[in-house]
Each structure stands twice: as structure tokens, then as C-alpha cells.
Design a protein around this motif. Structure first.
Motif, PDB file in Angstrom:
ATOM      1  N   SER A   1      45.885  77.039   2.571  1.00 41.96           N
ATOM      2  CA  SER A   1      45.424  78.372   1.418  1.00 41.96           C
ATOM      3  C   SER A   1      46.853  78.349   0.422  1.00 41.96           C
ATOM      4  O   SER A   1      45.992  80.118  -0.558  1.00 41.96           O
ATOM      5  CB  SER A   1      45.839  80.047   2.796  1.00 41.96           C
ATOM      6  OG  SER A   1      47.154  79.510   3.327  1.00 41.96           O
ATOM      7  N   ARG A   2      47.623  77.238  -0.050  1.00 38.51           N
ATOM      8  CA  ARG A   2      48.273  78.049  -1.232  1.00 38.51           C
ATOM      9  C   ARG A   2      47.482  77.802  -2.800  1.00 38.51           C
ATOM     10  O   ARG A   2      46.035  76.704  -2.818  1.00 38.51           O
ATOM     11  CB  ARG A   2      48.850  76.900  -1.568  1.00 38.51           C
ATOM     12  CG  ARG A   2      50.465  77.009  -0.965  1.00 38.51           C
ATOM     13  CD  ARG A   2      51.688  76.303  -1.133  1.00 38.51           C
ATOM     14  NE  ARG A   2      52.763  76.089  -0.086  1.00 38.51           N
ATOM     15  CZ  ARG A   2      53.354  76.768  -0.587  1.00 38.51           C
ATOM     16  NH1 ARG A   2      53.188  77.708  -1.559  1.00 38.51           N
ATOM     17  NH2 ARG A   2      54.695  77.198  -0.363  1.00 38.51           N
TER      18      ARG A   2
ATOM     19  N   LEU B   1      41.291  77.393   1.446  1.00 34.52           N
ATOM     20  CA  LEU B   1      41.180  79.078   1.421  1.00 34.52           C
ATOM     21  C   LEU B   1      40.913  79.027  -0.300  1.00 34.52           C
ATOM     22  O   LEU B   1      41.253  79.921  -0.602  1.00 34.52           O
ATOM     23  CB  LEU B   1      41.666  79.843   1.775  1.00 34.52           C
ATOM     24  CG  LEU B   1      41.626  81.412   1.798  1.00 34.52           C
ATOM     25  CD1 LEU B   1      40.087  81.350   3.468  1.00 34.52           C
ATOM     26  CD2 LEU B   1      42.378  81.881   3.159  1.00 34.52           C
ATOM     27  N   TYR B   2      40.257  78.177  -0.783  1.00 36.09           N
ATOM     28  CA  TYR B   2      39.987  78.130  -1.699  1.00 36.09           C
ATOM     29  C   TYR B   2      39.147  79.088  -2.931  1.00 36.09           C
ATOM     30  O   TYR B   2      38.796  78.982  -4.229  1.00 36.09           O
ATOM     31  CB  TYR B   2      40.252  77.246  -3.129  1.00 36.09           C
ATOM     32  CG  TYR B   2      41.442  76.278  -2.542  1.00 36.09           C
ATOM     33  CD1 TYR B   2      41.730  74.760  -2.190  1.00 36.09           C
ATOM     34  CD2 TYR B   2      42.597  77.046  -1.874  1.00 36.09           C
ATOM     35  CE1 TYR B   2      42.654  74.430  -1.705  1.00 36.09           C
ATOM     36  CE2 TYR B   2      43.713  76.255  -1.903  1.00 36.09           C
ATOM     37  CZ  TYR B   2      44.235  74.688  -2.169  1.00 36.09           C
ATOM     38  OH  TYR B   2      44.773  73.615  -1.080  1.00 36.09           O
TER      39      TYR B   2
ATOM     40  N   PRO C   1      48.949  83.269  -4.460  1.00 36.15           N
ATOM     41  CA  PRO C   1      48.821  81.567  -4.247  1.00 36.15           C
ATOM     42  C   PRO C   1      49.985  80.986  -3.337  1.00 36.15           C
ATOM     43  O   PRO C   1      49.684  80.210  -3.345  1.00 36.15           O
ATOM     44  CB  PRO C   1      49.668  82.217  -5.763  1.00 36.15           C
ATOM     45  CG  PRO C   1      49.171  83.371  -6.596  1.00 36.15           C
ATOM     46  CD  PRO C   1      48.484  84.429  -5.270  1.00 36.15           C
ATOM     47  N   LYS C   2      50.931  82.326  -2.683  1.00 36.32           N
ATOM     48  CA  LYS C   2      51.222  81.750  -1.748  1.00 36.32           C
ATOM     49  C   LYS C   2      50.762  80.474  -0.417  1.00 36.32           C
ATOM     50  O   LYS C   2      51.330  80.078   0.451  1.00 36.32           O
ATOM     51  CB  LYS C   2      52.998  82.323  -1.720  1.00 36.32           C
ATOM     52  CG  LYS C   2      53.418  82.428  -2.752  1.00 36.32           C
ATOM     53  CD  LYS C   2      54.996  83.626  -2.422  1.00 36.32           C
ATOM     54  CE  LYS C   2      56.035  83.792  -3.590  1.00 36.32           C
ATOM     55  NZ  LYS C   2      57.198  84.680  -3.321  1.00 36.32           N
TER      56      LYS C   2
END
Length: 484
Positions: free
Chosen positions: A151-152, A120-121, A158-159
Motif C-alpha cells: 500500500s505504499r 492499493l494504488y 503515501p506511507k
């Protein structure tokens, strides 16, 4: 507080209809709505070109006649027990769908489980990101793999995803260091799903798996959207802080039903979609309230209430000035965050807007917007059938990077005898054509092959074609259903 589920139906009044009966009933209901749209569209154009009191009266009278006939059809369904049966089926099938996703996502032995990893970037808005997740989740469902979301570093948080939404699994969040590109091989442990646009798998929107297709199609007007909604329901399970925000805003705004939701974007979307005046949106809000009032002719007029989801404060002021008989509710955080929305608070704000829109009784928006289409899909989680609860001012519903849709020809068309333009095609009964958009003047775009084997866009009247449900040979693996 509005409902958060479709509730418990009155099962004792439910009557299970024959499949053929439901198919004909749906076709009659759809035909009535499409005919109403067609007639009103052309009468409004006539009034605009040749203003007269008699034409205006004819327009209002015609719309009222359709309104009453639609009410009579709905009353017939309720008296026959079809509405209760439909709601009962919607509840039961939704519970089964969520049970399957819960089992798939929580294998007892994560190390032994096969997994599909989605990242998920992408620097994109929430609407297109969720479409990416739905495609990946459907691929996991088809292949019997647990969907793992990396997803980080996400631009909103960002978490990762789990800061705002519940984790997609309680038992399986880790993957091996080696990821093989999709689709991998039968023995591949962990597979990496690519970005949007690829690959084209059988179980992609708007496809419905074969083991639920007939049951779903029997009670629902738009089975494909209902099925997408089930994946969105699982993805959007809120963390406590997001749930508290929903409840706080609902209380602060005094958000109660009945209410119409209107979604208007006037900043970044100006470059992507046509401009529509506030009056265009409000016309459909007023029509919805008039439709409601027909059902209770002796009751006082309903209070007109609108939840206006917009990032433009001036639009709210314009609405209150031009429509003083309406109460406009507005979640102002959305406007305050419009230039800095890619953070956790911005995500919670847009989720709150979409939550209230999805819980509205009727929504007016533009399907060119990812958010509008996402709201429409999500609405089917909270209603037995929300197919006719959204009005798009521009395009018909579609899914980015989805499978090709088709229609079949119900009746022959003879444009040469009707004085129509060359853009029409004849169509043969039973012919299968690639489906295009649905125009508001009652015309359906289709694509046909020309003599050079190139697809060209043609027109057919909407009442002479029928959407074909895209059923794919996908059944949920029995060994996963038997997990302890």
C-alpha cells in the motif's frame, strides 16, 4: 459512549430452536416488513394523487397497525429465548471468524508461508478500495494464503495502510521479488491478485463458506453480509490515533444511543445517483422513533436525535430549520475537507463518519453509494443482526464485481389473471432465477432466458420468491488451524 461490540448475551435465557422453526420465523418477519413497505408505498401514492383527510387517517392507522404487529412478533422472540440464543451465536461465531483470520495472517515462518499480494494504488474512493481488499482477503482465505497488502504510495497515505489502521500481520509483511499472477500453481510461493473485476473466484462476495454456512444461516437474516463484515472488522482495526479520534468526536458531539444516522452526499455523487430531498430521509427517521415508542407507550416521547453525515453545511442548517424537534449532530470536518479529502486527515474524517453511522441504531442512506453499503456491512460487526437497521432510498443492496445472486420461486404467479403488465413472469415453484434489484413497491426483478437464449428482466412479487444463500465448497485448512 456507544458500544464497540455486541456484548455478552444472557446465555441462561437462550433457547436453541429447530432450524425449520427459525427459517419459518425469518420468513414471517421478512414477509411482514415487505407487506408493510408495499401497503404504505401504495397508500402514500394514493394520498399524493387524491389528498383527503380520510385517506391520510387510513395511511397513519395502517402504518400503526403494522408497527404494533412487528412489536408483538419481536416480543414473541424475546419471550421464547430466541433473541438471547441469536446473540450468543453471533458472539461465538464472530470470535471464531476473527480467530481464523488472526491465524491466517500471522504464520510462524513467513518465508515458508504462501502469500497473496494485493496492491492499493488505484485512484478511487475508500468504498471501492475496501471492496477490492475484501475480494483479495477472501481469495487469501479460500486458498490458505497470508494476505499481504502493498500500500505504499496510496493516495490517502503515501506511507501505506498501516499509518491509520493496524498492520494486517505482525509476523509476515515481506514477499519474494517474484510474483506470479493469480491463481498461480500449487507450489507458487507468492501470488499477485489483480485489480477489481477479476478474477471470478468461488469465494467472492456474497458467497459463504460451507463449513460455517448452516450455523450462520440459522441465526442471521443476511448471512452473506455478516460474513463480509468479518473481513471488514479485521481490516478496520484502528491505530491508536484513529481510535482517539473516534473517542474525541463521540465526546464532542455527545453521541449517545438511541440515534438515527443519515448519510447524504450532494457534491460528486449528484452525477451518480438521483436526488432525494431531506424530507425523504427524515420520514424514515421519524418512523424509527415511532416504532421505538410503541414498545413503551407510557413513557414520555423519546428525544429525536440524528447524526447527519454530509459534506454540505447548508443541509445541516436546512435540517435544523425544517425539523426543530430534532437534535442534529454533525462532524463538520467532513465538509471542510470535501475538496481535499485524499490525505491522512481526510481518511480519518470519513472513517469517523462511517464509524458513527455504523454505531447508529438505524441508518437512512442510498445503496448506490459505496459508503452506504460499506456502513451496512460494518454494522453487522456491532450488532447480532443489522439486516433491518438500514433503509436505502434507491437501490437494494449489492456488491460490485460480486458473484451472481439467485432466488427461488415459493409460489406460482398468474399475472394474466391479475391484470398486470407484460413485464411479469409466471414462475414455477422451485424455479431458480437470477436475482435483480428489489423495488420499494414490493416487486422483485429477476432475469429469465427468452427464446433467443438472452436474459431479459422480468418482475415477480417479492413475497413469492426467496433468496438463495450462495454456499461455496470452502473449508478453512486444518493445517493452518493447527499452527502453534
Amino acid at each position: 459512549m456507544p458500544w464497540t461490540s455486541i456484548g455478552s448475551p444472557n446465555v441462561k435465557d437462550a433457547v436453541i430452536p429447530r432450524e425449520e422453526l427459525e427459517e419459518v420465523r425469518r420468513q414471517v418477519a421478512l414477509g411482514l416488513r415487505e407487506t408493510r413497505d408495499y401497503v404504505i408505498f401504495h397508500l402514500e401514492r394514493l394520498v399524493d394523487r387524491h389528498p383527503s383527510e380520510s385517506l391520510s387517517r387510513m395511511l397513519a392507522e395502517t402504518d400503526d397497525r403494522f408497527r404494533v404487529t412487528q412489536l408483538d412478533l419481536g416480543s414473541l422472540e424475546r419471550i421464547a429465548g430466541l433473541a438471547a440464543w441469536r446473540q450468543s451465536e453471533a458472539v461465538a461465531l464472530a470470535e471464531e471468524a476473527q480467530r481464523r483470520l488472526e491465524i491466517l495472517q500471522n504464520p510462524p515462518n513467513c518465508k515458508a508461508a504462501k502469500k497473496l499480494v494485493c496492491t492499493l494504488y488505484r485512484d478511487a474512493g475508500l468504498g471501492s478500495l475496501v471492496q477490492q481488499l475484501v475480494n483479495c482477503f477472501m481469495a487469501a482465505y479460500e486458498t490458505g494464503r497470508t494476505f499481504v497488502l502493498a500500500s505504499r504510495g496510496w493516495r490517502y497515505s503515501p506511507k501505506g495502510w498501516q499509518e491509520v489502521f493496524q498492520p494486517l500481520s505482525r509476523t509476515c509483511v515481506e514477499t519474494s521479488s517474484e510474483l506470479i499472477g493469480f491463481p498461480g500453481r500449487n507450489g507458487t510461493q507468492d501470488v499477485l491478485f489483480p485489480d477489481l473485476g477479476a478474477p471470478h473466484i468461488p469465494h467472492q462476495p456474497l458467497a459463504v463458506p460451507s463449513d460455517i454456512a448452516s450455523r450462520l444461516a440459522k441465526f442471521h437474516e443476511n448471512p452473506s453480509v455478516w460474513w463480509v463484515g468479518q473481513f471488514i472488522a479485521y481490516l478496520f482495526r484502528p491505530q491508536p490515533k484513529l481510535k482517539r479520534m473516534y473517542e474525541r468526536v463521540i465526546k464532542e458531539l455527545n453521541f449517545t444511543n438511541p440515534i438515527v444516522g443519515i448519510h447524504v452526499r450532494r457534491t460528486d455523487k449528484n452525477l451518480e445517483a438521483s436526488y432525494y430531498s431531506l424530507e425523504k430521509y427524515m420520514k424514515h427517521a421519524e418512523n424509527y422513533y415511532l416504532d421505538l415508542e410503541v414498545a413503551s407507550p407510557l413513557a414520555p416521547p423519546l428525544p429525536r436525535r440524528v447524526f447527519l453525515a454530509t459534506e454540505v453545511p447548508a443541509l445541516v442548517e436546512e435540517a435544523r430549520r425544517k425539523f426543530p424537534n430534532y437534535e442534529f449532530l454533525w462532524h463538520k470536518n467532513t465538509a471542510e475537507k470535501k475538496f481535499d479529502r485524499f490525505n491522512v486527515q481526510g481518511l480519518m474524517d470519513i472513517m469517523t463518519d462511517m464509524y458513527l453511522l455504523a454505531h447508529s441504531d438505524f441508518v437512512v442512506c442510498t445503496f448506490s453509494s459505496n459508503v452506504c453499503r460499506l456502513v451496512y456491512e460494518w454494522m453487522h460487526v456491532f450488532r447480532p443482526d443489522a439486516s433491518f437497521r438500514v433503509k436505502s432510498l434507491d437501490t437494494s443492496f449489492y456488491v460490485m464485481f460480486g458473484r451472481r445472486s439467485y432466488v427461488s420461486v415459493r409460489f406460482p404467479h398468474h399475472p394474466d389473471t391479475l391484470g398486470e403488465a407484460e413485464g411479469y413472469t409466471h414462475g414455477e415453484v422451485g424455479q431458480k432465477l437470477i436475482a435483480g434489484s428489489h423495488r420499494q413497491d414490493g416487486i422483485r426483478h429477476v432475469f429469465v432466458l427468452d427464446s433467443n437464449k438472452h436474459y431479459i428482466k422480468k418482475n415477480l412479487p417479492d413475497y413469492k420468491v426467496k433468496d438463495i444463500l450462495d454456499v461455496v465448497n470452502v473449508t478453512f485448512p486444518e493445517d493452518i488451524l493447527r499452527r502453534p
